[in-house]
Design a protein around this motif. Structure first.
Motif, PDB file in Angstrom:
ATOM      1  N   ASP A 121       0.781  -1.306  -0.012  1.00  0.00           N
ATOM      2  CA  ASP A 121       0.126  -0.238  -0.109  1.00  0.00           C
ATOM      3  C   ASP A 121       1.038   1.356  -0.120  1.00  0.00           C
ATOM      4  O   ASP A 121       0.695   1.929   0.982  1.00  0.00           O
ATOM      5  CB  ASP A 121      -0.878  -0.130   0.990  1.00  0.00           C
ATOM      6  CG  ASP A 121      -2.180  -0.650   0.862  1.00  0.00           C
ATOM      7  OD1 ASP A 121      -2.370  -1.373  -0.176  1.00  0.00           O
ATOM      8  OD2 ASP A 121      -3.049  -0.766   1.768  1.00  0.00           O
ATOM      9  N   LEU A 122       1.509   1.191  -1.193  1.00  0.00           N
ATOM     10  CA  LEU A 122       2.427   2.577  -1.239  1.00  0.00           C
ATOM     11  C   LEU A 122       1.548   3.745  -1.744  1.00  0.00           C
ATOM     12  O   LEU A 122       1.694   5.063  -1.248  1.00  0.00           O
ATOM     13  CB  LEU A 122       3.630   2.428  -2.386  1.00  0.00           C
ATOM     14  CG  LEU A 122       4.387   3.405  -2.462  1.00  0.00           C
ATOM     15  CD1 LEU A 122       5.262   3.631  -1.181  1.00  0.00           C
ATOM     16  CD2 LEU A 122       5.593   3.211  -3.777  1.00  0.00           C
ATOM     17  N   GLU A 123       0.527   3.522  -2.418  1.00  0.00           N
ATOM     18  CA  GLU A 123      -0.294   4.693  -3.050  1.00  0.00           C
ATOM     19  C   GLU A 123      -1.920   4.690  -2.430  1.00  0.00           C
ATOM     20  O   GLU A 123      -2.222   3.424  -1.727  1.00  0.00           O
ATOM     21  CB  GLU A 123      -0.507   4.388  -4.519  1.00  0.00           C
ATOM     22  CG  GLU A 123      -1.192   3.340  -5.122  1.00  0.00           C
ATOM     23  CD  GLU A 123      -0.630   3.139  -6.453  1.00  0.00           C
ATOM     24  OE1 GLU A 123       0.319   3.488  -6.955  1.00  0.00           O
ATOM     25  OE2 GLU A 123      -1.749   2.731  -7.320  1.00  0.00           O
ATOM     26  N   ASN A 124      -2.533   5.266  -2.716  1.00  0.00           N
ATOM     27  CA  ASN A 124      -4.047   5.277  -2.264  1.00  0.00           C
ATOM     28  C   ASN A 124      -4.976   4.867  -3.349  1.00  0.00           C
ATOM     29  O   ASN A 124      -5.657   3.675  -2.962  1.00  0.00           O
ATOM     30  CB  ASN A 124      -4.725   6.931  -2.052  1.00  0.00           C
ATOM     31  CG  ASN A 124      -3.801   7.392  -0.827  1.00  0.00           C
ATOM     32  OD1 ASN A 124      -3.786   6.596   0.317  1.00  0.00           O
ATOM     33  ND2 ASN A 124      -4.033   8.612  -0.197  1.00  0.00           N
ATOM     34  N   LEU A 125      -5.008   5.528  -4.328  1.00  0.00           N
ATOM     35  CA  LEU A 125      -5.852   4.905  -5.616  1.00  0.00           C
ATOM     36  C   LEU A 125      -5.018   4.799  -6.951  1.00  0.00           C
ATOM     37  O   LEU A 125      -5.399   3.957  -7.639  1.00  0.00           O
ATOM     38  CB  LEU A 125      -7.241   5.709  -5.646  1.00  0.00           C
ATOM     39  CG  LEU A 125      -7.972   6.244  -4.580  1.00  0.00           C
ATOM     40  CD1 LEU A 125      -9.061   6.937  -4.801  1.00  0.00           C
ATOM     41  CD2 LEU A 125      -8.544   4.557  -4.275  1.00  0.00           C
ATOM     42  N   ARG A 126      -4.153   6.119  -7.166  1.00  0.00           N
ATOM     43  CA  ARG A 126      -3.498   6.114  -8.510  1.00  0.00           C
ATOM     44  C   ARG A 126      -1.942   6.125  -8.501  1.00  0.00           C
ATOM     45  O   ARG A 126      -1.400   6.799  -7.568  1.00  0.00           O
ATOM     46  CB  ARG A 126      -4.083   7.115  -9.221  1.00  0.00           C
ATOM     47  CG  ARG A 126      -5.600   6.996  -9.293  1.00  0.00           C
ATOM     48  CD  ARG A 126      -6.144   8.502 -10.111  1.00  0.00           C
ATOM     49  NE  ARG A 126      -7.634   8.544 -10.501  1.00  0.00           N
ATOM     50  CZ  ARG A 126      -7.923   7.900 -11.608  1.00  0.00           C
ATOM     51  NH1 ARG A 126      -7.081   7.550 -12.663  1.00  0.00           N
ATOM     52  NH2 ARG A 126      -9.259   7.689 -11.854  1.00  0.00           N
ATOM     53  N   PRO A 127      -1.260   5.651  -9.276  1.00  0.00           N
ATOM     54  CA  PRO A 127       0.210   5.632  -9.529  1.00  0.00           C
ATOM     55  C   PRO A 127       0.576   7.057  -9.625  1.00  0.00           C
ATOM     56  O   PRO A 127       1.419   7.376  -9.330  1.00  0.00           O
ATOM     57  CB  PRO A 127       0.534   4.629 -10.643  1.00  0.00           C
ATOM     58  CG  PRO A 127      -0.387   4.761 -11.221  1.00  0.00           C
ATOM     59  CD  PRO A 127      -2.000   4.721 -10.379  1.00  0.00           C
ATOM     60  N   ASP A 128      -0.304   8.043 -10.038  1.00  0.00           N
ATOM     61  CA  ASP A 128       0.185   9.590  -9.984  1.00  0.00           C
ATOM     62  C   ASP A 128       0.497  10.046  -8.854  1.00  0.00           C
ATOM     63  O   ASP A 128       1.209  11.149  -8.740  1.00  0.00           O
ATOM     64  CB  ASP A 128      -0.619  10.336 -10.813  1.00  0.00           C
ATOM     65  CG  ASP A 128      -1.225   9.735 -12.124  1.00  0.00           C
ATOM     66  OD1 ASP A 128      -0.286   9.069 -12.947  1.00  0.00           O
ATOM     67  OD2 ASP A 128      -2.223  10.390 -12.857  1.00  0.00           O
ATOM     68  N   GLU A 129      -0.024   9.591  -7.688  1.00  0.00           N
ATOM     69  CA  GLU A 129       0.344  10.235  -6.299  1.00  0.00           C
ATOM     70  C   GLU A 129       1.727   9.890  -5.968  1.00  0.00           C
ATOM     71  O   GLU A 129       2.162  10.723  -5.096  1.00  0.00           O
ATOM     72  CB  GLU A 129      -0.582   9.398  -5.303  1.00  0.00           C
ATOM     73  CG  GLU A 129      -2.004   9.488  -5.745  1.00  0.00           C
ATOM     74  CD  GLU A 129      -2.946   8.176  -4.902  1.00  0.00           C
ATOM     75  OE1 GLU A 129      -2.267   7.653  -4.029  1.00  0.00           O
ATOM     76  OE2 GLU A 129      -3.980   8.147  -4.981  1.00  0.00           O
ATOM     77  N   LEU A 130       2.453   9.028  -6.648  1.00  0.00           N
ATOM     78  CA  LEU A 130       3.929   8.553  -6.347  1.00  0.00           C
ATOM     79  C   LEU A 130       4.667   9.499  -6.760  1.00  0.00           C
ATOM     80  O   LEU A 130       5.793   9.827  -6.150  1.00  0.00           O
ATOM     81  CB  LEU A 130       4.246   7.178  -6.649  1.00  0.00           C
ATOM     82  CG  LEU A 130       3.297   6.092  -6.224  1.00  0.00           C
ATOM     83  CD1 LEU A 130       3.637   4.640  -6.966  1.00  0.00           C
ATOM     84  CD2 LEU A 130       3.155   5.995  -4.826  1.00  0.00           C
ATOM     85  N   ARG A 131       4.454  10.298  -8.075  1.00  0.00           N
ATOM     86  CA  ARG A 131       5.514  11.065  -8.660  1.00  0.00           C
ATOM     87  C   ARG A 131       6.005  12.344  -7.879  1.00  0.00           C
ATOM     88  O   ARG A 131       7.203  12.489  -7.739  1.00  0.00           O
ATOM     89  CB  ARG A 131       4.978  11.560  -9.864  1.00  0.00           C
ATOM     90  CG  ARG A 131       5.909  12.040 -10.898  1.00  0.00           C
ATOM     91  CD  ARG A 131       5.282  12.826 -12.076  1.00  0.00           C
ATOM     92  NE  ARG A 131       4.537  11.764 -12.986  1.00  0.00           N
ATOM     93  CZ  ARG A 131       3.214  11.436 -13.185  1.00  0.00           C
ATOM     94  NH1 ARG A 131       2.364  12.632 -12.752  1.00  0.00           N
ATOM     95  NH2 ARG A 131       2.587  10.725 -13.798  1.00  0.00           N
ATOM     96  N   PRO A 132       5.384  13.022  -6.984  1.00  0.00           N
ATOM     97  CA  PRO A 132       5.729  14.266  -6.234  1.00  0.00           C
ATOM     98  C   PRO A 132       6.683  13.557  -5.171  1.00  0.00           C
ATOM     99  O   PRO A 132       7.218  14.230  -4.540  1.00  0.00           O
ATOM    100  CB  PRO A 132       4.439  14.775  -5.830  1.00  0.00           C
ATOM    101  CG  PRO A 132       3.337  14.521  -6.535  1.00  0.00           C
ATOM    102  CD  PRO A 132       3.740  12.967  -6.935  1.00  0.00           C
ATOM    103  N   GLN A 133       6.393  12.008  -4.815  1.00  0.00           N
ATOM    104  CA  GLN A 133       7.115  11.774  -3.528  1.00  0.00           C
ATOM    105  C   GLN A 133       8.256  10.827  -3.989  1.00  0.00           C
ATOM    106  O   GLN A 133       9.154  10.390  -2.968  1.00  0.00           O
ATOM    107  CB  GLN A 133       6.257  10.890  -2.656  1.00  0.00           C
ATOM    108  CG  GLN A 133       4.817  11.319  -2.355  1.00  0.00           C
ATOM    109  CD  GLN A 133       4.692  12.642  -1.541  1.00  0.00           C
ATOM    110  OE1 GLN A 133       5.832  12.944  -1.253  1.00  0.00           O
ATOM    111  NE2 GLN A 133       3.511  13.142  -1.378  1.00  0.00           N
ATOM    112  N   LEU A 134       8.807  10.695  -5.068  1.00  0.00           N
ATOM    113  CA  LEU A 134       9.731   9.836  -5.791  1.00  0.00           C
ATOM    114  C   LEU A 134      11.250  10.062  -5.052  1.00  0.00           C
ATOM    115  O   LEU A 134      12.010   9.457  -4.680  1.00  0.00           O
ATOM    116  CB  LEU A 134       9.910   9.862  -7.318  1.00  0.00           C
ATOM    117  CG  LEU A 134       8.693   9.130  -8.103  1.00  0.00           C
ATOM    118  CD1 LEU A 134       8.845   8.926  -9.494  1.00  0.00           C
ATOM    119  CD2 LEU A 134       8.524   7.774  -7.293  1.00  0.00           C
TER     120      LEU A 134
END
Length: 331
Positions: A121-134
């Motif tokens: 569970d790295l994200e909530n719903l979408r992989p786009d959420e990860l981009r700002p946190q990379l």
């Protein structure tokens, strides 16, 4: 669709619906001259708890130290340290809360562990959420690496879209995890070596008993082709650390299908709320945090560091430092 509207739903319930319900109860149960005071006091208490859990409780973080001893652990791995963190839900760390995610990463690195594992569970719903946190996530480092698995939220389980779009989203998530330098285990394993000894880190895909939980985890596939080239003669079988997001898989799949001595899970968040040791997760899970044991085998369930809803009350986020111990067999 519930997950998409979870945050507004939570605050509407916590700040409006629940206080109104208590107001009606006060009107029904309290003396007529006092019911308004009773209702006002209940509303203030509930509002205070909701706002405290959102602004203060969600920011709390604990580092928990535990040990696991096994007769199957090679002597050269005695004292081996692993940091587990779970359920980051990085989409909840937007704006000013991004500093909380940075603190999680800094706290993990400060443990100077031999390996780091993330149990889904790295994200909530979408992989786009990860981009700002990379840029923050790629700061994690350990001598033997960072290993991760997928949780139910890392698949587009809760989105209404076609299968092609869903497959593309899964590929994006996998790509991001590898992009930050993590070893993503998709029903796979890796062998870690110390001199002539070795242990195995195995990672299953998500497998859960509840409705709409992905059932992609495959124990046999995860351990397929396992060969320990230099086993310790005194040990009958290799030491396996199994990573599985959903703890219900431990008794249903892992215990009956393999000999993994230690399993690490997450998923429950401890309900993100606790009252005198009770959690709402107890309605769904037999073990929602801490140890579950069966003979010489055990599972540790982490209550995670984040959540789909940025709220925690008496259930702080946790980073778990596991020290492995080689247990001598009594003759």
């Amino acid at each position: 669709m519930i997950a998409r509207y979870a945050i507004p739903f939570f605050f509407i319930m916590g700040l409006v619906v629940v206080p109104l319900v208590f107001a009606l109860l006060c009107r029904w149960l309290a003396p007529r001259r006092y019911w308004r005071r009773c209702a006002g006091a209940c509303a203030l208490l509930i509002w205070s708890l909701v706002l405290y859990g959102h602004f203060v409780g969600f920011a709390q973080l604990e580092v928990r130290h535990i040990e696991f001893a096994s007769a199957d652990l090679p002597a050269s791995f005695d004292g081996y340290r692993i940091v587990q963190f779970s359920d980051a839900h990085v989409g909840s760390y937007e704006g000013s809360r991004q500093r909380l995610l940075q603190r999680v990463v800094d706290s993990i690195n400060a443990q100077r562990a031999d390996a780091i594992v993330f149990t889904g569970d790295l994200e909530n719903l979408r992989p786009d959420e990860l981009r700002p946190q990379l840029s923050i996530l790629r700061q994690l480092h350990a001598p033997d690496g960072v290993f991760s698995i997928m949780g139910n939220h890392d698949y587009p389980t809760y989105l209404d879209c076609d299968e092609r779009t869903k497959a593309h989203m899964v590929q994006q998530t996998e790509q991001y995890e590898r992009q930050v330098g993590w070893t993503l285990l998709l029903n796979e394993h890796r062998v870690l070596r110390r001199d002539t000894d070795s242990i195995v880190i195995a990672g299953m895909e998500n497998w859960g008993t509840l409705k709409r939980m992905p059932r992609l985890g495959d124990v046999k596939k995860t351990l397929a082709g396992l060969h320990v080239t230099h086993p310790t003669p005194a040990l009958s079988q290799p030491f396996i650390l199994m990573l599985q997001h959903d703890p219900t898989a431990w008794r249903k799949k892992i215990l009956p299908e393999c000999h993994a001595q230690l399993t690490l899970s997450g998923h429950t968040h401890g309900g993100q709320f606790s009252l005198f040791g009770w959690s709402p997760s107890s309605f769904t899970y037999d073990v929602w945090g801490g140890w579950d044991r069966e003979g010489s085998r055990a599972m540790y369930v982490s209550t995670g560091v984040g959540g789909l809803i940025p709220f925690r009350l008496n259930m702080p986020g946790e980073i778990v430092v596991i020290t492995l111990r080689s247990k001598k067999v009594e003759k």
